[in-house]
Each structure stands twice: as structure tokens, then as C-alpha cells.
Write an enzyme that holds these catalytic residues in place. Structure first.
Site, PDB file in Angstrom:
ATOM      1  N   HIS A 188       0.807  -1.216   0.000  1.00 31.25           N
ATOM      2  CA  HIS A 188       0.000   0.000   0.000  1.00 31.25           C
ATOM      3  C   HIS A 188       0.844   1.271   0.000  1.00 31.25           C
ATOM      4  CE1 HIS A 188      -3.959  -1.695  -0.211  1.00 31.25           C
ATOM      5  NE2 HIS A 188      -3.386  -2.749   0.349  1.00 31.25           N
ATOM      6  N   GLU A 429     -11.157 -11.305  -6.613  1.00 30.75           N
ATOM      7  CA  GLU A 429      -9.745 -11.265  -6.225  1.00 30.75           C
ATOM      8  C   GLU A 429      -9.304 -12.569  -5.578  1.00 30.75           C
ATOM      9  OE1 GLU A 429      -9.097  -7.927  -3.567  1.00 30.75           O
ATOM     10  OE2 GLU A 429     -11.013  -8.241  -2.585  1.00 30.75           O
ATOM     11  N   ASP A 453      -4.608  -9.059  -5.273  1.00 27.56           N
ATOM     12  CA  ASP A 453      -4.853 -10.268  -4.481  1.00 27.56           C
ATOM     13  C   ASP A 453      -5.023 -11.489  -5.370  1.00 27.56           C
ATOM     14  OD1 ASP A 453      -4.660  -9.643  -1.731  1.00 27.56           O
ATOM     15  OD2 ASP A 453      -6.439  -8.388  -1.924  1.00 27.56           O
ATOM     16  N   CYS A 500      -9.433  -3.327 -11.192  1.00 29.81           N
ATOM     17  CA  CYS A 500      -9.011  -2.224 -10.313  1.00 29.81           C
ATOM     18  C   CYS A 500      -7.684  -2.506  -9.612  1.00 29.81           C
ATOM     19  CB  CYS A 500     -10.100  -1.870  -9.312  1.00 29.81           C
ATOM     20  SG  CYS A 500     -10.462  -3.208  -8.168  1.00 29.81           S
TER      21      CYS A 500
END
Ligand code: PEP
Ligand code: MG
Length: 539
Positions: A188, A429, A453, A500
Site C-alpha cells: 500500500h 480477487e 490479491d 481495479c
């Protein structure tokens, strides 16, 4: 000039001072001193300064967080008065003929080790207090304020690694770039750097924190950090920065242009955000909507569970500012690397495979419903859709939809307005969701493929682990086949599908995605215009 290489996760340039986030393992330089008296005086004055600072902190903590929590500063003050401790430091200076900061570091390591090896739990815990005091003294001695202090000027952040909760608490206006000793491209921190349009270089290995405060150039194109750059490097940097600014200026001319190939194939280009404050970037980069609002960042930024009202105001703000353009809010995706103290989540052997995201929401219905009610209430202020993360089964979708229905009927009976026909989607995901996407499609309006993921679970490669890089292949045929399967299954049921995850911005795959029939790509705001340029150049 010192040159340090790592792996770039965002191509941009920055020049500024280095700001090390305080971490264990920072090394302190050792110098030999012939006359030790001035070093002892330096240490004494640092000790006096540290005591003054701690008194102020104690008083502040007393009024803000109460006696019990303020106690820690009293303990630190007592340690600074401990004759064994400061006596050992002055002896180290005198006997080893070394500089004061090295003597503090060396002595404190010994004390911390001794404490940590004691049987008594209370004494073991004192090890971290010794480290804390040592860091404070070293920071004063090296003139680095405190490594933990707020950024006094825009700086390049250096840390061993950054957790999502650390990154959200930083003053974004003052961050010029990120350098992490470890880290991975889909961490992140990397995602934040892309959102903020600043360079980030990861996997540099440990960097000596005595460079704190030094000037550096961070080259996110080559993945290089230049500490104390020479004149030639600075001149080079200035030239390249100018060219880069011109390139961005040229890209900005693509604002308002359609996202379609030369032969007229269209694809929607949306942006990912983590906070309402990112909307400026979304608008500046002319994204067609928000394809992923990572709502967990609202929870990460808070010291306690954000209330329905607080969340409602944030979702409303985003919906209103997007002026009717789609805003897809992903419900809480906490767990794995996104840890929040006040959730009191259990320690797990494999957190990425553990209690996270929709699993938490379906278990803690009240928590989930608070968020759903806030989203429903905000729906009348724009074009919000709700998306559920980490789905693996039909049952999870029906359970989530049941709770959504309960929230709706509560609002109905309270006479609170919401949009009845809000679109509902799920993230694809997990390999499970991708493989059974044909059975999941009838329940929802859309799919959004979370390739970060999906890749980690399909390839069994921890997305946080930098040591697995040589095995990591984001273009692995298994991933591409799963994406194609998902697109076909969604379209079979008349549903649309987007991507995404970070792979959505990978220009080497843009044409492949368009040919597969992917309907939407949602990427970091700063990738929107470069991707538009790419799409418009495809024949
Ligand atoms: C993903 O997994 O691809 C995704 C978009 O979600 P996150 O990166 O927040 O896990
Ligand atoms: Mg994910």
C-alpha cells in the site's frame, strides 16, 4: 555522493532532505576522538535536553491522555537519571575514545539486550524503553530533531517498511517521495505513491540513518537514491525535471479526450482513491469516475470506529464532488497488511488467508450495517455503487445482500431517503470467485477484478514479500486466463467488468484487456492520462 539502488514502483523525480522514520536497526557512525572531554560535555547537554523534552511531554500527556498513559515519560526520565546507564555511556566515551552518539548506541544495545533476556516480563518490556531513550539522545546529538517528529519541511521519507496505518497518518503535503528498505510493488506504500504522483523506490536494503537530514535526489525512473548529490547530478536532475514537467503538461492536453482506440473500441478509465482528499487528483487527471474507493482508509485514519454520520459525510463529499460520475465504494477490507489496533483482531499465522474483509463484515453485522447505512444515505447525493471485497462464494453475496436489505428497510421505516436501484458489485480477487464467476454474475451488476490479491492467491506468492520477486510474474498465463474467464462469464449475464488492481495500469497489457472485452480500468489517478494516451494510440 552515495548511490543506492532499489526497485522503482513509480516513475517520478524528487529532490529534498531525507527524513528517516525512527526504526530499530538504524546504525550510528563511530568516530575515534583523541580528546574525550568535549564528547562527554556533548552527551551531558543532550541528556539535559532530553530531560527537558520529556518533562514537557509528560505534562502534555497528563492533560491529554491521563496519568496512567503519561507514566511512560516518567520511566524514561528515571532512566536518564540512572547512574549505571549514563555512567556506562561516559565510560564508553572515555575508554573506547569514541563519539557520544556511538557510545549511546553501543551502551543502550547492551542494556536493551540485558533487559530483554530477563525472566521478569516487566523488565523485558524495559528493553524498548532503553531503545526509545537512546533514539531520543542520538537524535539530539545528531541534530536530527526526532526521527519521529512531524515533518518540518517537504522531505523524502526513508523507512525499513511502512504500514498502511503509518502512511495514512503522514502529512501528505510534506512527502516528496518514499524509500523503503523492504517492501513490494503492490504494497500500500507503493499504491499511495502512485496516487500521490511521487517517486517511490523499494527494496534498497538498510540505509544508515545518520543520513537523516541530508539532501538527496530520488530517481523513480531508475530506482536510485543519490545522497549528497554532486553538482553535475543536481544539474542533471533539474534538466530532467523540466522535461518531466513538460511531458506532464503535454499529457494534460488529453483531458476531455475520449478513451477509445483509433478503431473506435471504447474502455472506461476510472481512478482508485483511499480518501475524499484524493478527489482533486481524480478531477485533475480527468478520470471518468472512481472505480475503487478503498473505504478501509477511513477506518485506518481514525482512532476509533468511524460512526455512520462520519462515514456518511465522507461518502456524500465524494459523491457530490464527482458530479454524478460513478463512485464505486468498496466496503471495509481490513485485515492482512491493513491492521487497526482498535479492531483487536487476533494474531494469525497467515493473515492474508485469515479473518479479513467481507469475513469480518459478515461476522460483525453491526459494523457492516453502519457502513451500509452510511453508503445508502449518501447514495442520493450522486452516483454511488457498493462493492464487496474478497468474495469466494454465492452464500457470502446473499448474506451481504441480506444485510444490505435490512439496512434499507431500517432507513425506509425511518423515512430516510436512499437510491433503491444502486448498482452492487463484487471484487473478483480470489481464484475461487474467478472460477465460479458464472454462478456469481446473476447476483450483481458488475465485477471488478482485484489483480493484486488475485495474483497473490493464484500464484501462492505473498504480495508483501520482497524476497519472492524472482518468482513473481504478473503476466502469468494463469492470471490472464482467469481474467478472460471472468470477462466472458460477466458478459454472458449482461454484466460489466473492470480491473481495479495494479495490473490495470500495465500498458503492456492494455491492448490485451481491450481485446478481451474488459469494460473498465481503474488505476491510480496519476496513471489515467498516460493510459489514455496508450489507449488512443492502439489501432
Ligand atoms: C486488489 O487486490 O487488486 C485490490 C484492488 O485491492 P487491494 O489492493 O486494496 O487489496
Ligand atoms: Mg485486494
Amino acid at each position: 555522493m552515495l548511490e543506492i539502488n532499489g526497485k522503482s514502483v513509480y516513475n517520478a523525480l524528487a529532490m529534498g532532505r531525507l527524513h528517516f522514520l525512527n526504526r530499530d536497526g538504524c546504525t550510528v557512525k563511530r568516530f575515534r576522538v583523541e580528546i574525550t572531554r568535549p564528547e562527554i560535555l556533548r552527551f551531558e547537554s543532550a541528556r539535559a535536553q532530553a530531560k527537558k523534552d520529556l518533562h514537557i511531554l509528560y505534562e502534555k500527556a497528563l492533560t491529554e491522555v491521563g496519568e496512567a498513559n503519561a507514566q511512560i515519560f516518567q520511566i524514561h526520565l528515571m532512566m536518564l537519571d540512572d547512574e549505571d546507564y549514563f555512567g556506562a555511556i561516559t565510560s564508553a566515551i572515555t575508554n573506547q575514545k569514541v563519539n557520544a552518539e556511538y557510545a549511546v548506541s553501543y551502551t543502550s544495545d547492551i542494556f536493551a539486550r540485558t533487559f530483554s533476556e530477563m525472566d521478569d516480563e516487566y523488565m523485558q518490556a524495559r528493553a524498548s524503553d532503553v531503545k526509545d531513550i537512546a533514539n531520543r539522545l542520538i537524535a539530539i546529538l545528531t541534530g536530527n530533531d526526532s526521527c519521529n517528529s512531524e515533518l518540518s519541511e517537504p522531505s523524502i521519507i526513508v523507512a525499513d517498511d511502512l504500514t498502511p496505518s503509518e502512511t495514512v497518518q503522514m502529512d501528505k503535503e510534506k512527502i516528496l517521495g518514499f524509500v523503503t528498505f523492504g517492501g513490494s510493488p503492490t504494497s500500500h506504500t507503493a499504491i499511495l505513491a502512485r496516487t500521490m504522483n511521487i517517486p517511490a523506490v523499494i527494496g534498497t536494503g538498510s540505509i544508515d540513518c545518520s543520513f537523516h537530514g541530508e539532501t538527496a535526489i530520488l530517481d523513480g525512473f531508475s530506482g536510485t537514491l543519490y545522497i549528497n548529490p554532486d553538482e553535475q547530478k543536481i544539474a542533471d536532475y533539474k534538466k530532467r525535471k523540466e522535461l518531466e514537467d513538460t511531458r506532464l503538461e503535454l499529457l494534460s492536453r488529453l483531458r476531455g479526450q475520449p478513451d477509445e482506440t483509433r478503431s473506435g473500441k471504447k474502455i472506461k478509465l476510472y481512478a482508485n482513491i483511499g480518501n475524499p482528499s484524493d478527489i482533486g487528483l481524480v478531477i485533475r487527471n480527468d478520470a471518468g469516475g472512481i472505480g475503487l474507493f478503498r473505504s478501509e482508509f477511513l477506518y485506518l485514519e481514525s482512532n476509533t470506529f468511524p460512526s455512520e454520520e462520519e462515514q456518511f459525510l465522507k461518502y456524500k463529499e465524494v459523491a457530490e464532488n464527482m458530479l454524478g460520475k460513478p463512485v464505486i465504494v468498496r466496503t471495509l477490507d481490513i485485515g492482512a497488511d491493513k491492521k487497526i489496533d482498535y479492531f483487536n483482531l487476533p494474531e494469525e499465522e497467515n493473515p492474508a488467508l485469515g479473518y479479513r474483509a467481507i469475513r469480518i463484515c459478515l461476522t460483525d453485522k453491526a459494523l457492516f450495517k453502519t457502513q451500509l447505512r452510511a453508503l445508502l444515505r449518501a447514495s442520493v447525493f450522486g452516483n454511488i455503487s457498493i462493492m464487496f471485497p474478497m468474495i469466494i462464494s454465492e452464500k457470502e453475496i446473499t448474506n451481504a445482500l441480506e444485510i444490505l436489505e435490512e439496512a434499507k428497510s431500517e432507513l425506509r421505516s425511518d423515512g430516510i431517503p436512499f437510491k433503491e436501484d444502486m448498482e452492487i458489485g463484487i471484487m473478483i480477487e480470489t481464484p475461487a470467485a474467478a472460477i465460479i464467476s458464472d454462478t456469481l454474475a446473476p447476483y450483481v451488476n458488475f465485477f471488478s477484478i482485484g489483480t493484486n490479491d488475485l495474483t497473490q492467491y493464484t500464484l501462492a506468492i505473498d504480495r508483501q514479500n520482497p524476497h519472492l520477486e524472482q518468482f513473481f510474474d504478473p503476466h502469468h498465463p494463469a492470471i490472464l486466463r482467469l481474467i478472460e474467464t471472468v470477462v466472458q462469464n460477466a458478459h454472458r449475464y449482461g454484466k460489466w467488468v473492470g480491473i481495479c488492481g495494479e495490473l490495470g495500469a500495465d500498458q503492456a497489457l492494455t491492448e490485451t484487456f481491450i481485446n478481451m472485452g474488459v469494460d473498465e480500468l481503474s488505476v491510480s489517478p496519476s496513471f489515467v492520462l498516460p493510459l489514455r494516451e496508450k489507449i488512443r494510440n492502439i489501432s
